[in-house]
Design an enzyme around this catalytic site. Structure first.
Site, PDB file in Angstrom:
ATOM      1  N   CYS A  87       0.922  -1.102  -0.309  1.00 13.50           N
ATOM      2  CA  CYS A  87       0.039   0.076  -0.159  1.00 13.50           C
ATOM      3  C   CYS A  87       1.057   1.110   0.171  1.00 13.50           C
ATOM      4  O   CYS A  87       1.535   1.623   0.963  1.00 13.50           O
ATOM      5  CB  CYS A  87      -0.965  -0.036   1.248  1.00 13.50           C
ATOM      6  SG  CYS A  87      -1.867   1.506   1.155  1.00 13.50           S
ATOM      7  N   GLY A  88       0.970   2.018  -1.040  1.00 12.40           N
ATOM      8  CA  GLY A  88       1.601   2.985  -1.252  1.00 12.40           C
ATOM      9  C   GLY A  88       1.285   4.106  -0.577  1.00 12.40           C
ATOM     10  O   GLY A  88       2.008   4.960  -0.022  1.00 12.40           O
ATOM     11  N   HIS A  89       0.132   4.653  -0.500  1.00 18.86           N
ATOM     12  CA  HIS A  89      -0.511   5.715   0.118  1.00 18.86           C
ATOM     13  C   HIS A  89      -0.184   5.614   1.769  1.00 18.86           C
ATOM     14  O   HIS A  89      -0.102   6.599   2.431  1.00 18.86           O
ATOM     15  CB  HIS A  89      -2.148   5.926  -0.167  1.00 18.86           C
ATOM     16  CG  HIS A  89      -3.100   5.420   0.609  1.00 18.86           C
ATOM     17  ND1 HIS A  89      -3.557   3.935   0.596  1.00 18.86           N
ATOM     18  CD2 HIS A  89      -3.532   5.585   1.747  1.00 18.86           C
ATOM     19  CE1 HIS A  89      -4.305   3.709   1.655  1.00 18.86           C
ATOM     20  NE2 HIS A  89      -4.362   4.671   2.518  1.00 18.86           N
ATOM     21  N   ASP A 127     -10.512   3.737  -3.884  1.00 22.67           N
ATOM     22  CA  ASP A 127      -9.163   4.639  -3.379  1.00 22.67           C
ATOM     23  C   ASP A 127      -9.426   6.181  -3.860  1.00 22.67           C
ATOM     24  O   ASP A 127      -9.676   6.350  -4.811  1.00 22.67           O
ATOM     25  CB  ASP A 127      -8.031   4.073  -4.272  1.00 22.67           C
ATOM     26  CG  ASP A 127      -6.526   4.521  -3.572  1.00 22.67           C
ATOM     27  OD1 ASP A 127      -6.569   5.275  -2.519  1.00 22.67           O
ATOM     28  OD2 ASP A 127      -5.655   3.659  -3.749  1.00 22.67           O
ATOM     29  N   GLY A 169      -0.817   4.312  -4.558  1.00 22.22           N
ATOM     30  CA  GLY A 169       1.031   4.272  -4.712  1.00 22.22           C
ATOM     31  C   GLY A 169       1.293   3.129  -5.602  1.00 22.22           C
ATOM     32  O   GLY A 169       1.930   3.098  -6.378  1.00 22.22           O
ATOM     33  N   SER A 170       0.675   1.872  -5.122  1.00 16.94           N
ATOM     34  CA  SER A 170       0.950   0.674  -5.593  1.00 16.94           C
ATOM     35  C   SER A 170       0.490   0.587  -7.082  1.00 16.94           C
ATOM     36  O   SER A 170       1.266   0.215  -8.119  1.00 16.94           O
ATOM     37  CB  SER A 170       0.897  -0.546  -4.984  1.00 16.94           C
ATOM     38  OG  SER A 170      -0.669  -0.422  -4.540  1.00 16.94           O
TER      39      SER A 170
HETATM   40  O1  LIG Z   1      -1.883   3.391  -2.471  1.00 19.87           O
HETATM   41  C1  LIG Z   1      -1.695   2.178  -2.578  1.00 19.87           C
HETATM   42  O2  LIG Z   1      -1.013   1.704  -2.808  1.00 19.87           O
HETATM   43  C2  LIG Z   1      -3.199   1.640  -2.028  1.00 19.87           C
HETATM   44  N1  LIG Z   1      -4.400   2.527  -1.890  1.00 19.87           N
HETATM   45  C3  LIG Z   1      -5.488   1.805  -1.637  1.00 19.87           C
HETATM   46  C4  LIG Z   1      -5.331   0.516  -2.482  1.00 19.87           C
HETATM   47  C5  LIG Z   1      -3.742   0.340  -2.323  1.00 19.87           C
HETATM   48  O3  LIG Z   1      -3.265  -0.626  -1.587  1.00 19.87           O
END
Ligand SMILES: O=C(O)[C@H]1NCC[C@@H]1O
Length: 391
Positions: free
Chosen positions: A108-110, A277, A282-283
């Site tokens: 999870c990037g965020h 999201d 991020g991912s």
């Molecule tokens: O930023 C992300 O990577 C995440 N945001 C919600 C779904 C991913 O896991």
């Protein structure tokens, strides 16, 4: 009962805490509008040598607590949370498990953007700020897909260290397949690409799903993406040598801006159980950068911006290196964004509150959703009822 009555009868007023059978405290952050609920106390420490074993233990023994933290009435359908765990990788400063409405994700990037700041602010890592030139602090986070290196901007403000933007370098990312045609019930043929950015994503143009990222209701986009996810999951086989391989999300790419002249690429990510999201994901951005690099749309070191179709929030991304995953060509992608603190919570469950207990709230959600989606959620309803009864 008023104060006088209580005194007259020699009784006292009940305190809410006296009826509380479960308390979980959290710090709340968000990155690009996407929540990051960081669990601080009240959650059991999952057992297991490695992080994937810990997830297994959570899934098996404490999944009701994930639902308690994520779903209504304490959270909501699109909530996202993090449980910090001791890392088993000696290079890592902290370990993190990610919780969402369906289960546990590999990356999870965020959340990493928020966690980098949180780790510095909370003193979870040792700071070595003696050199005057220090503008970034590195925090290594072990997550289920591997080691994510975050770099947290820091600034001395008098005797206070202020943290800000965070960039993270993700695990090697790669393209699984591109320009594959899948048949999606209710939507016809869709052309998709699949790429890995710590989790697997399928990319589709918004035009293929007959939605418009700017004007279509998000429920419509989520419904279409969910139908596509089912089709891709059965059409494309996924494999990763180290992490569980499953299709985590759909990136709906704005067909009107697929080849952005201004370097800003718009998309909306729908992941887990039709979860939306708010951030650019991020991912998903990592996976998209891998795809764009393979197509020659992004050069090594070149920065591009990804904008969320939901909130307009942005991440910057660049390919910083090439790599390999087994025999497959891969790239190392760096993503940058900013997380913000949004509050603190003491989540409680009062004795006798069966609705607050957990996913009974999700049963209500599905009963409401049947109204909108006719009967295509019947299986979900049945499985939710089964979960409730088996408690
Ligand atoms: O930023 C992300 O990577 C995440 N945001 C919600 C779904 C991913 O896991």
């Amino acid at each position: 009962m008023n104060r006088t009555m209580a005194t007259d009868k020699n009784v006292r007023l009940g305190q809410p805490s006296e009826q509380t059978v479960l308390t979980i405290t959290t710090t709340e952050m968000h990155t690009g509008g996407e929540p990051v609920r960081i669990i601080e106390s009240g959650f059991p420490k999952p057992r297991g040598e490695i992080i994937l074993d810990k997830i297994h233990d959570l899934r098996r023994n404490y999944d009701h607590l994930r639902k308690f933290v994520i779903l209504e009435p304490h959270g909501h359908f699109d909530m996202y949370a993090v449980l910090l765990v001791p890392p088993d990788n000696p290079e890592a400063d902290i370990g993190a498990i990610f919780l969402h409405n369906e289960g546990y994700s590999t990356m999870c990037g965020h959340a990493c953007v928020a966690l980098g700041r949180y780790a510095v602010d909370k003193g979870l890592i040792e700071l070595n700020l003696h050199q005057e030139s220090t503008t970034e602090v590195q925090v290594n986070i072990q997550v289920p897909c591997g080691l994510v290196k975050t770099f947290v901007s820091v600034q001395e403000d008098g005797d206070v260290i202020r943290t800000g933007r965070v960039r993270f370098e993700s695990v090697p990312s790669f393209v699984v397949c591109h320009d594959v045609c899948v048949q999606v019930e209710g939507y016809g043929d869709c052309q998709i690409d699949v790429a890995y950015g710590g989790a697997f994503y399928a990319f589709v143009s918004s035009a293929d799903l007959s939605v418009d990222l700017q004007s279509s209701p998000i429920a419509e986009i989520a419904k279409a993406a969910t139908a596509l996810k089912a089709a891709v999951s059965s059409a494309v086989s996924l494999h990763h040598p180290e992490t569980p391989a499953f299709l985590y999300g759909i990136m709906v790419v704005d067909s009107r801006k697929a080849f952005a002249e201004d370097g800003v690429y718009h998309h909306t990510c729908i992941f887990a159980d039709s979860e939306t999201d708010r951030s650019p994901c991020g991912s998903g951005c990592t996976a998209r950068a891998a795809l764009m690099f393979q197509r020659g749309q992004l050069k090594l070191g070149q920065t591009c911006t990804f904008r969320s179709g939901v909130t307009g929030s942005e991440f910057q991304a660049r390919v910083v290196n090439t790599s390999r995953v087994d025999l497959t060509d891969a790239v190392v992608v760096e993503v940058e964004g900013q997380g913000y603190y949004s509050g603190r919570n003491i989540l409680t469950l009062e004795e006798g509150d069966s609705l607050g207990k957990e996913h009974r709230a999700s049963l209500i959600f599905w009963l409401v959703s049947i109204k909108f989606n006719k009967v295509d959620n019947v299986l979900c309803i049945l499985s939710t009822i089964q979960c409730v009864l088996s408690d």
